[in-house]
Design an enzyme around this catalytic site. Structure first.
Site, mmCIF file in Angstrom:
data_model
loop_
_atom_site.group_PDB
_atom_site.id
_atom_site.type_symbol
_atom_site.label_atom_id
_atom_site.label_comp_id
_atom_site.label_asym_id
_atom_site.label_seq_id
_atom_site.Cartn_x
_atom_site.Cartn_y
_atom_site.Cartn_z
ATOM 1 C CE1 TYR A 195 133.452 74.198 9.985
ATOM 2 C CE2 TYR A 195 131.566 75.684 9.982
ATOM 3 C CZ TYR A 195 132.712 75.191 9.374
ATOM 4 O OH TYR A 195 133.118 75.686 8.167
ATOM 5 N NE ARG A 199 103.430 58.974 -24.638
ATOM 6 C CZ ARG A 199 103.185 57.744 -25.073
ATOM 7 N NH1 ARG A 199 101.942 57.299 -25.110
ATOM 8 N NH2 ARG A 199 104.170 56.952 -25.475
HETATM 9 C C1 UD1 Z 1 105.211 50.117 -27.225
HETATM 10 C C2 UD1 Z 1 104.784 49.150 -28.334
HETATM 11 C C3 UD1 Z 1 103.295 48.835 -28.153
HETATM 12 C C4 UD1 Z 1 103.051 48.278 -26.765
HETATM 13 C C5 UD1 Z 1 103.594 49.220 -25.671
HETATM 14 C C6 UD1 Z 1 103.559 48.526 -24.326
HETATM 15 C C7 UD1 Z 1 106.098 49.602 -30.371
HETATM 16 C C8 UD1 Z 1 106.121 50.283 -31.674
HETATM 17 N N1 UD1 Z 1 104.988 49.760 -29.626
HETATM 18 O O1 UD1 Z 1 104.495 51.327 -27.387
HETATM 19 O O2 UD1 Z 1 102.883 47.877 -29.134
HETATM 20 O O3 UD1 Z 1 101.674 48.070 -26.573
HETATM 21 O O4 UD1 Z 1 104.973 49.536 -25.948
HETATM 22 O O5 UD1 Z 1 103.943 49.369 -23.298
HETATM 23 O O6 UD1 Z 1 107.057 48.926 -30.046
HETATM 24 N N2 UD1 Z 1 112.494 53.175 -26.889
HETATM 25 C C9 UD1 Z 1 113.827 53.207 -27.213
HETATM 26 N N3 UD1 Z 1 114.206 53.757 -28.406
HETATM 27 C C10 UD1 Z 1 113.327 54.243 -29.300
HETATM 28 C C11 UD1 Z 1 111.946 54.207 -28.965
HETATM 29 C C12 UD1 Z 1 111.560 53.662 -27.746
HETATM 30 O O7 UD1 Z 1 114.667 52.766 -26.439
HETATM 31 O O8 UD1 Z 1 113.770 54.700 -30.357
HETATM 32 C C13 UD1 Z 1 112.089 52.599 -25.584
HETATM 33 C C14 UD1 Z 1 111.383 53.583 -24.679
HETATM 34 O O9 UD1 Z 1 112.331 54.249 -23.858
HETATM 35 C C15 UD1 Z 1 110.458 52.692 -23.861
HETATM 36 C C16 UD1 Z 1 110.200 51.505 -24.771
HETATM 37 O O10 UD1 Z 1 111.166 51.550 -25.806
HETATM 38 O O11 UD1 Z 1 111.095 52.237 -22.667
HETATM 39 C C17 UD1 Z 1 108.800 51.584 -25.413
HETATM 40 O O12 UD1 Z 1 108.694 52.811 -26.099
HETATM 41 P P1 UD1 Z 1 107.406 53.717 -25.972
HETATM 42 O O13 UD1 Z 1 107.617 54.935 -26.756
HETATM 43 O O14 UD1 Z 1 106.994 53.831 -24.561
HETATM 44 O O15 UD1 Z 1 106.379 52.800 -26.779
HETATM 45 P P2 UD1 Z 1 104.824 52.692 -26.560
HETATM 46 O O16 UD1 Z 1 104.158 53.803 -27.285
HETATM 47 O O17 UD1 Z 1 104.517 52.530 -25.142
HETATM 48 MG MG MG Z 2 105.574 52.845 -23.366
#
Ligand code: UD1
Ligand code: MG
Length: 474
Positions: free
Chosen positions: A394, A19
């Site tokens: 220079y 996003r």
């Molecule tokens: C996640 C939580 C959600 C919470 C929210 C809070 C899950 C499934 N959902 O959603 O419940 O309310 O955070 O901000 O956990 N990341 C990885 N590897 C991956 C996927 C993600 O390292 O394979 C990292 C992302 O870089 C990020 C963090 O995990 O820093 C959270 O991932 P993101 O995709 O932002 O999850 P949200 O949709 O925000």
């Molecule tokens: Mg997030």
């Protein structure tokens, strides 16, 4: 906080951050002068954990570079495919050792978290002997977050992601922050069993909560006092909001605890590592970044940018850009001045309007007041550099050095062609081009000799008038 010897912290930072619509990994997007993940790491390190792992993925080389330069103790763990938050945490399993007690999981995209909340989470996990404690928050606008589903006894039952939630669940206002403290052995046991039966076909870390509870593990949610602490940055609008909040936090701390005045805190941008002493006034449109230090009594701004600068007491800087410079006390810089890396000044130095100074030492009480370029130069004490003077440092191949002694007067529009030395007490006449050393107390004049032609102007005009009348002005 005392050392949490067997506490391991895992920061999730592999996601692309779709996003954000960017080529840069989400956690490297900047808040003021630092990447988002800096703020998470800084708070995490305050707990003195035995180790911090950072799960990297999209743009991992860039993130690993940042970590090795700025947080060499943090261990990057590469997640080749981003298969979900549960999968991300499981990447750390290869390091798992029997002496790990608790694993705290933090999302790299929630930079407003404070160490106090993490300490409370850890303490709550310890005191309740939980298998998992997590930070939740109650908000009127839970859109986008996972929801904490509870039973009538206010006990956590499960976490449901917004995309997978039914209409009833979507109405829940208690959200998951993605900040958890797990008992290590339980965490890896449940991650092993994780499935992808959800709308995104991902391994959701959130799904292990329900499984753990069903099998009798104790899980409790601990509410963060301030919803802002768990604000997750998923797009650029959120990034700008978080930046504003961080700016406010830093500025309020400077005003309340360091005795700094700000005429308009909304337009003062000050980095997290900057140190400012009391009785400093910051005027609008000012950016102070890097490891800058501003000593007491300075007036900075309006319209000043300082990067990695040390500014001595009572110095005034107005409308100027300074990088990697060290200024003495009672200096007066600006307006419209550019001070570049490697410049140091002693006390009571003036560098004025439309002057550029680079890699130069300026002695006490010396002045470079107007329209001047000085580079690769040593200037002694009580020196005055006349307007429009230039050190021609220079020659197209290399940089050469100019040395100007004490009590020297450089007349306006002097070109100093180095390597050249101007001795103590010397005077250089205006308009000179100095290519040879000037001995101590000498007067150097290096310009064409002036010739005044009697009535020359009258004769010139007469000639031109004649040409005009004949229609042949040259
Ligand atoms: C996640 C939580 C959600 C919470 C929210 C809070 C899950 C499934 N959902 O959603 O419940 O309310 O955070 O901000 O956990 N990341 C990885 N590897 C991956 C996927 C993600 O390292 O394979 C990292 C992302 O870089 C990020 C963090 O995990 O820093 C959270 O991932 P993101 O995709 O932002 O999850 P949200 O949709 O925000
Ligand atoms: Mg997030």
């Amino acid at each position: 906080m005392k050392d949490c010897k067997n506490l391991i912290i895992v920061i999730l930072a592999a996601g692309k951050g779709k996003r954000m619509l960017s080529h840069t990994p989400k956690v490297l997007h900047k808040i003021l002068d630092k990447p988002m993940i800096h703020y998470v790491l800084k708070e995490a390190y305050k707990l003195n954990p035995s180790r911090i792992y950072v799960v990297t993925g999209f743009g991992h080389e860039e993130l690993e570079n940042y970590l090795s330069t700025n947080y060499p103790m943090a261990i990057p763990v590469f997640q080749e495919e981003q298969l979900g938050t549960g999968h991300a945490v499981n990447m750390v399993k290869k390091y798992y050792a029997k002496d790990w007690d608790e694993v705290m999981v933090l999302p790299g995209d929630s930079p407003l978290i404070k160490s106090k909340t993490l300490e409370n989470l850890y303490a709550s996990q310890q005191s309740r002997d939980n298998s998992c404690s997590l930070v939740s928050s109650v908000t009127g606008n839970p859109a986008g977050y996972g929801r904490i589903v509870k039973n009538a006894k206010d006990e956590v039952v499960k976490i449901v992601e917004e995309r997978d939630a039914c209409e009833e669940e979507k109405k829940i206002c208690e959200i998951n922050s993605s900040i958890y403290c797990f008992r290590a052995s339980v965490l890896f046991d449940y991650l092993k069993r994780l499935k992808t039966n959800n709308s995104q076909n991902e391994f959701y870390l959130t799904d292990i909560i329900e499984e753990m509870i069903k099998e009798g593990h104790r899980v409790s949610a601990f509410k963060a006092e301030d919803i802002l602490e768990v604000f997750g940055v998923n797009d650029r609008l959120a990034l700008s909001r978080v930046s504003k909040i961080m700016q406010k936090r830093i500025n309020e701390e400077l005003m309340m605890f360091s005795g700094v005045s700000m005429t308009d805190p909304d337009s003062a941008y000050i980095g997290d590592d900057v140190v400012i002493s009391n009785d400093v006034t910051i005027h609008p449109n000012t950016f102070i970044f890097g490891k800058s230090i501003i000593e007491s009594g300075c007036i900075i701004g309006p319209s000043v940018q300082l990067n990695d600068c040390h500014i001595g007491k009572n110095t005034i800087i107005n409308s100027a850009v300074l990088t990697e410079a060290k200024l003495g006390e009672n200096n007066n810089i600006g307006p419209f001045t550019y001070v570049r890396p490697g410049t140091t000044t002693d006390d009571k130095v003036k560098i004025g309007g439309f002057c550029e100074v680079k890699k130069t030492k300026v002695g006490k009480n010396s002045k470079i007041p107007h329209l001047t370029y000085i580079g690769d130069t040593d200037i002694g004490q009580n020196v005055n550099i006349g307007a429009s003077s230039v050190t021609c440092n220079y020659n197209g191949y290399r940089k050469n050095k100019t040395v100007i002694g004490n009590n020297v007067f450089i007349g306006s529009d002097t070109m100093m062609v180095p390597p050249v030395e101007i001795g103590d007490g010397a005077i250089v006449a205006a308009g000179s081009v100095i290519t040879e050393n000037v001995p101590q107390d000498s007067l150097a004049i290096a310009r064409g000799k002036q010739v005044n032609i009697d009535n020359g102007a009258v004769r010139f005009r007469a000639k031109k008038e004649k040409e005009k009348n004949e229609g042949a002005v040259k």
